[in-house]
Design a protein around this motif. Structure first.
Motif, PDB file in Angstrom:
ATOM      1  N   THR A  24      39.102  27.048  39.980  1.00 48.28           N
ATOM      2  CA  THR A  24      38.815  28.349  38.960  1.00 48.28           C
ATOM      3  C   THR A  24      40.146  28.801  38.536  1.00 48.28           C
ATOM      4  N   ILE A  29      38.715  36.389  39.646  1.00 50.04           N
ATOM      5  CA  ILE A  29      39.430  35.154  40.212  1.00 50.04           C
ATOM      6  C   ILE A  29      40.132  34.385  38.755  1.00 50.04           C
ATOM      7  N   GLY A  34      33.360  34.915  40.407  1.00 44.74           N
ATOM      8  CA  GLY A  34      34.744  34.591  40.054  1.00 44.74           C
ATOM      9  C   GLY A  34      35.257  35.110  39.044  1.00 44.74           C
ATOM     10  N   GLU A  75      38.505  28.501  44.850  1.00 50.94           N
ATOM     11  CA  GLU A  75      39.105  29.305  43.777  1.00 50.94           C
ATOM     12  C   GLU A  75      40.390  28.794  42.938  1.00 50.94           C
TER      13      GLU A  75
END
Length: 150
Positions: A13, A42, A39, A10
């Protein structure tokens, strides 16, 4: 032209989103697509953090549109999954010209209503932590953004 980046967690990302935010401009449209849990939110959280938004960013699944105005520029976060491809009466198109950044989750479902110039980002799940981001810029300004940060 497509640009591809693989993330392994994460944090990576979020870093991609923050890098992209550094090239933001008024009326920027970012269209996210990917499976549930890929994602998208995120990514949006990372972008919002870089904008200086201090609110908790959550998927606007039941609201359709969430407005965040506490940062450098307004962020309009949309989740259009539940619209079944119909945007009548939602006012979504008005947000494309509200001088903020628009991030749309499940954008493929309303593709015919999207501005011609935009940045499409497809997120593919490789495994539990790994994601492949495929950036497809539509328009010169979005190509320049991708060249600058990817």
């Amino acid at each position: 032209m497509e640009y591809k980046i693989t993330t392994r967690d994460e944090r990576e990302t979020i870093q991609i989103a923050q890098n992209l935010e550094s090239e933001k401009f008024k009326n920027m449209i970012i269209c996210l697509d990917g499976d549930l849990g890929s994602g998208k939110t995120i990514f949006t959280k990372g972008f919002a953090q870089a904008l200086g938004i201090d609110e908790n960013i959550t998927s606007p699944t039941f609201n359709i549109i969430k407005e965040y105005t506490s940062g450098e520029m307004p962020l309009y976060h949309m989740d259009v999954y539940r619209l079944d491809g119909k945007i009548d009466g939602t006012g979504i198109e008005d947000y494309f010209k509200k001088n903020g950044v628009v991030i749309i989750e499940w954008a493929d479902t309303i593709k015919k209503y999207l501005p011609e110039e935009r940045l499409d980002i497809k997120i593919k799940v490789i495994d539990e932590d790994t994601r492949l981001f495929i950036f497809t810029p539509h328009g010169k300004v979005y190509e320049e953004v991708c060249d600058a940060v990817l």
